[in-house]
Write a protein that holds these residues in place. Structure first.
Motif, PDB file in Angstrom:
ATOM      1  N   HIS A   9       0.207  -4.981  -1.285  1.00  0.00           N
ATOM      2  CA  HIS A   9      -0.946  -4.584  -0.477  1.00  0.00           C
ATOM      3  C   HIS A   9      -0.783  -5.057   0.966  1.00  0.00           C
ATOM      4  N   GLU A  36       1.564  -0.618   0.051  1.00  0.00           N
ATOM      5  CA  GLU A  36       0.314   0.018   0.482  1.00  0.00           C
ATOM      6  C   GLU A  36       0.100  -0.371   1.931  1.00  0.00           C
ATOM      7  N   ASP A  38      -2.207   0.817   5.940  1.00  0.00           N
ATOM      8  CA  ASP A  38      -3.383   1.437   6.551  1.00  0.00           C
ATOM      9  C   ASP A  38      -2.996   2.048   7.888  1.00  0.00           C
ATOM     10  N   HIS A  51      -4.718  -3.049   9.421  1.00  0.00           N
ATOM     11  CA  HIS A  51      -5.865  -2.868   8.534  1.00  0.00           C
ATOM     12  C   HIS A  51      -7.147  -2.586   9.303  1.00  0.00           C
ATOM     13  N   GLU A 111      -3.138   4.569   3.285  1.00  0.00           N
ATOM     14  CA  GLU A 111      -4.599   4.693   3.356  1.00  0.00           C
ATOM     15  C   GLU A 111      -5.012   5.198   4.724  1.00  0.00           C
ATOM     16  N   LYS A 113      -7.369   5.305   7.470  1.00  0.00           N
ATOM     17  CA  LYS A 113      -8.502   4.441   7.879  1.00  0.00           C
ATOM     18  C   LYS A 113      -9.452   5.247   8.761  1.00  0.00           C
TER      19      LYS A 113
HETATM   20 CA    CA Z   1      -5.812  -0.447   2.502  1.00  0.00          CA
END
Ligand code: CA
Ligand code: G3P
Length: 244
Positions: A9, A36, A38, A51, A111, A113
Motif C-alpha cells: 500500500h 497500490e 494514488d 496520497h 487509485e 484521487k
Molecule cells: Ca490509495
C-alpha cells in the motif's frame, strides 16, 4: 486455498516513505505481487503519485499539488518526513511507476484521487498512460469516487476497476447493480461486521481486494474468508501470512 494477490500500500510504506521510488522498489524484494498507489494532476499537467491532495504531510513543501508545476514538485524532498536517512526521495510520475512495474513484473492498483480535488482529465490521461505501455492486464484502477471509476470504465472497458468504500453501504446488491465495477475494494474491517458479503461479491463474479491490512492475524482471518487480494503497508507481513 487460492493464491491471493498481495500489494504494498503506497509501496512498502510501513518502513519507507510512502509513494516514493524507494518505497515502490522495496516491494519488489518482498515476494509480493505488486503496488497500490494514488494519482493526481499537477499544475503543468503531469500525472504524479502522492496520497494527499497537499504535499505538506509527506514533503518539505506546502500547498496543493494542483498549484505546483512538475518542476516545482521535483524540488521537494518526499523522504525526510519519515526519517532523515530517506532525504532526497522525489515525486514520481505515473509513467515512471508504470515503467518500473513493467520492468519488475509487478501488478499495479492505481487509485484515482478524484475525491477532494476533481481533476477532469484524470480518467482519460491515466488510461492513456496504461494503454501506451500495453499494461491493460497488469494494472487495475479503483476510486472512492464511483462516478470517476465508472467514467474510467467507459473510457477503458478492457481495464479492470474496483469499487473502493470504507463504511458499510445499505442495499449492497442493489448498489452494485447500478455501477459497472468489475471488483470491490472495501476497507477490511467491513468483513468483521458483514462477513456474509464475501459470498455476495463472489456470487457476482467480483474479486475482493481489501485494505489496509497491517496485522498478520487480520490477514489470516481474511484469507480464511476467501479474500482475493490484500493491500497493506508491510508487504513482507502479507507474504508471511499467505505462507510465501
Ligand atoms: Ca490509495
Ligand atoms: O486502495 C486502498 C486504499 O489505498 C484506500 O485508502 O486513503 O489509503 O488511499 P487510502
Amino acid at each position: 486455498m487460492k493464491k491471493p494477490l498481495l500489494l504494498g500500500h503506497r509501496g512498502f510504506s510501513g518502513l519507507y516513505p510512502e509513494n516514493t521510488p524507494l518505497a515502490f522498489m522495496k516491494v519488489a524484494d518482498t515476494g509480493a505481487d505488486g503496488i497500490e498507489t494514488d494519482v493526481h494532476i499537477c499544475k503543468s499537467g503531469e500525472l504524479v503519485l502522492c496520497h494527499d491532495e497537499r504535499v505538506d504531510r509527506t514533503s518539505n513543501g506546502h500547498g496543493f499539488i494542483k498549484d505546483f508545476t512538475y518542476d516545482e514538485l521535483l524540488e521537494l524532498d518526499f523522504g525526510s518526513w519519515k526519517d532523515p536517512a530517506f532525504a532526497g526521495q522525489r515525486i514520481w510520475t505515473l509513467g515512471e511507476l508504470l515503467d518500473f512495474c513493467k520492468e519488475a513484473g509487478l501488478m499495479l492498483n492505481l487509485e484515482l484521487k478524484n475525491g477532494i480535488e476533481f481533476y477532469p482529465e484524470l480518467e482519460r490521461r491515466s488510461a492513456e498512460e496504461i494503454r501506451k505501455r500495453h499494461m491493460e492486464d497488469t494494472v487495475f484502477v479503483s476510486s472512492f469516487n464511483h462516478v470517476s471509476m465508472q467514467r474510467f470504465k467507459e473510457l477503458a472497458p478492457e481495464i479492470e476497476t474496483g469499487l473502493l468504500y470504507e463504511s458499510p453501504l445499505q442495499n449492497m446488491a442493489h448498489y452494485l447493480d447500478g455501477c459497472s465495477a468489475d471488483n470491490v475494494h472495501p476497507c477490511w474491517h467491513v468483513f468483521e461486521y458483514q462477513p456474509e458479503l464475501m459470498e455476495l461479491f463472489h456470487s457476482r463474479g467480483m474479486k475482493v481486494n481489501v485494505w489496509t491490512v497491517n496485522d498478520e492475524s487480520a490477514a489470516r482471518f481474511l484469507l480464511g474468508l476467501g479474500v482475493d487480494g490484500l493491500i497493506g503497508n508491510y508487504p513482507d507481513l502479507l507474504c508471511r501470512a499467505a505462507g510465501r
